[in-house]
Write an enzyme that holds these catalytic residues in place. Structure first.
Site, PDB file in Angstrom:
ATOM      1  N   LYS A   1       0.854  -1.179   0.000  1.00 17.80           N
ATOM      2  CA  LYS A   1       0.000   0.000   0.000  1.00 17.80           C
ATOM      3  C   LYS A   1       0.893   1.233   0.000  1.00 17.80           C
ATOM      4  O   LYS A   1       1.690   1.440   0.913  1.00 17.80           O
ATOM      5  CB  LYS A   1      -0.887  -0.001   1.246  1.00 17.80           C
ATOM      6  CG  LYS A   1      -1.755   1.229   1.371  1.00 17.80           C
ATOM      7  CD  LYS A   1      -2.679   1.103   2.554  1.00 17.80           C
ATOM      8  CE  LYS A   1      -3.556   2.318   2.698  1.00 17.80           C
ATOM      9  NZ  LYS A   1      -4.444   2.195   3.863  1.00 17.80           N
TER      10      LYS A   1
ATOM     11  N   LYS B   1      -2.185  -1.402  -3.890  1.00 17.91           N
ATOM     12  CA  LYS B   1      -3.039  -0.221  -3.787  1.00 17.91           C
ATOM     13  C   LYS B   1      -2.196   1.026  -3.868  1.00 17.91           C
ATOM     14  O   LYS B   1      -1.176   1.085  -3.186  1.00 17.91           O
ATOM     15  CB  LYS B   1      -3.753  -0.280  -2.430  1.00 17.91           C
ATOM     16  CG  LYS B   1      -4.593   0.926  -2.121  1.00 17.91           C
ATOM     17  CD  LYS B   1      -5.209   0.785  -0.744  1.00 17.91           C
ATOM     18  CE  LYS B   1      -5.979   2.048  -0.422  1.00 17.91           C
ATOM     19  NZ  LYS B   1      -6.552   2.011   0.904  1.00 17.91           N
TER      20      LYS B   1
HETATM   21  C1  PBG Z   1      -6.427   3.691   5.661  1.00 16.26           C
HETATM   22  C2  PBG Z   1      -7.121   3.526   4.363  1.00 16.26           C
HETATM   23  C3  PBG Z   1      -6.924   4.326   3.228  1.00 16.26           C
HETATM   24  C4  PBG Z   1      -7.788   3.862   2.245  1.00 16.26           C
HETATM   25  C5  PBG Z   1      -8.454   2.757   2.765  1.00 16.26           C
HETATM   26  N1  PBG Z   1      -8.034   2.575   4.084  1.00 16.26           N
HETATM   27  C6  PBG Z   1      -5.977   5.360   2.895  1.00 16.26           C
HETATM   28  C7  PBG Z   1      -5.387   6.280   3.885  1.00 16.26           C
HETATM   29  O1  PBG Z   1      -6.099   7.089   4.504  1.00 16.26           O
HETATM   30  O2  PBG Z   1      -4.173   6.249   4.002  1.00 16.26           O
HETATM   31  C8  PBG Z   1      -7.902   4.493   0.899  1.00 16.26           C
HETATM   32  C9  PBG Z   1      -8.970   4.030   0.028  1.00 16.26           C
HETATM   33  C10 PBG Z   1      -9.280   4.954  -1.077  1.00 16.26           C
HETATM   34  O3  PBG Z   1      -8.641   6.015  -1.304  1.00 16.26           O
HETATM   35  O4  PBG Z   1     -10.236   4.631  -1.804  1.00 16.26           O
HETATM   36  N2  PBG Z   1      -6.300   2.535   6.396  1.00 16.26           N
HETATM   37 ZN    ZN Z   2      -5.776   3.240   8.491  1.00 14.13          ZN
END
Ligand code: PBG
Ligand code: ZN
Length: 319
Positions: free
Chosen positions: A190, A243
């Site tokens: 991620k 991601k």
């Molecule tokens: C954090 C989280 C994020 C997303 C899902 N869970 C990103 C973040 O705030 O760092 C992003 C999903 C999206 O942008 O659609 N655990």
């Molecule tokens: Zn988070």
């Protein structure tokens, strides 16, 4: 003399298509908001809403009838604190939502996001001390959240906080509590991406100080993603995720080439917002671009695609 090989001969034959997108590949993310009665629009994601539990049932029923069999739940609780303790409340918004969904839709695969950022007052994905996110003490909380989500009936838990050792800790605690069959879909690679902006509005999970560069990956790196994935598989991840998706097709392809576990890609909020904005302004054909985009993610090697456009895409695909 014409060439013996004429590539144009088969050009329009559907029979030879190498990649086929189907509603079976799609996972619909849903924001379940404990603070609202019906649904509330998300400004930075036109066409997307936060739902009350009751209203989410209706949304899932619509998605279900379009052929979508899997959802990924994010919770927006009424109560936040320093440690995100609402995330493991038996009567928390996600726990109640999972029970309601599993009761109503027997064959629905319910996946729960497993993180603390929506539940902490500071908005970080772990416990804080002196302005930094602590790794190992955070694992203890994640273990409790995992068990609580599994108890509620989640089929798959999806740890998204990029803490080191999170998959091992969660696998161990699930097994200890009798949830050996609850799967883990790990957000293995991620990246620290600007494309999460709209999500943070949607989930009310923006951080109050600093950023997430201490735990999420630097987008300059690709080999590091393979190490992250390798570690998560060795710790017991059943499904790994890359991601975001469309700026990271190279990462998806590399992970696919190296590992034989199911691979998910997250077509994130910023990707959704970009496409919607271009389609709404008339610069792009929204439907065509969406299907090309999702097909590209699959062609790169993703088996599963998490996308806010799941319903829209499924509706196009069954036409
Ligand atoms: C954090 C989280 C994020 C997303 C899902 N869970 C990103 C973040 O705030 O760092 C992003 C999903 C999206 O942008 O659609 N655990
Ligand atoms: Zn988070």
């Amino acid at each position: 003399m014409y060439p013996a090989v004429r590539m144009r001969r088969l050009r329009t034959l559907k029979l030879i298509q190498e990649t086929r997108l189907s509603a079976d590949d799609l996972i619909l993310p849903l924001f379940i908001d404990e603070n609202i009665a019906d649904k509330a629009p998300i400004e930075s994601m036109p066409g997307q809403y936060r739902f009350s539990i009751e209203r989410a049932l209706k949304e899932v029923s619509e998605a279900h009838s379009l052929g979508i069999k899997s959802v990924l739940l994010f919770g927006i609780p009424t109560r936040k604190d320093e440690t995100g303790s609402e995330a493991f409340n038996k009567e928390g918004v996600i726990q109640r939502a999972v029970r309601a969904l599993k009761k109503e839709f027997k064959d629905l695969v319910v996946i729960t996001d497993l993180c603390l950022c929506e539940y902490t007052t500071h908005g970080h994905c772990g416990l804080i001390e002196d302005g930094t996110v602590l790794n190992d003490p955070t694992l203890t909380i994640l273990e409790k959240v995992a068990v609580s989500q599994a108890e509620a009936g989640a089929d798959i838990v999806a740890p998204s906080g990029m803490m080191d050792g999170m998959v091992k800790a969660i696998r161990h605690s699930l097994d200890q509590h009798g949830f050996a069959d609850t799967a883990i879909m790990s957000y293995a690679a991620k990246y620290n991406s600007a494309l999460y902006g709209p999500f943070r509005d949607a989930a009310d999970s923006g951080f109050k100080f600093g950023d997430r560069s201490g735990y999420q990956m630097d987008f300059h790196n690709a080999r590091e993603a393979l190490r992250e994935v390798e570690l998560d598989i060795s710790e017991g991840a059943d499904i790994v995720m890359v991601k975001p998706a469309i700026f990271y097709l190279d990462i998806i392809a590399k992970v696919r080439a190296r590992f034989d576990v199911p691979l998910a890609a997250y077509n994130v909020s910023g990707e959704y917002a970009m496409l919607k904005a271009a389609a709404e302004s008339g610069y792009l054909n929204g439907e065509e671009t969406l299907i090309e985009c999702l097909t590209a993610i699959k062609r790169a090697g993703a088996d599963l695609i998490i996308t806010y456009s799941a319903k829209e895409a499924a509706a196009i695909l069954i036409r």
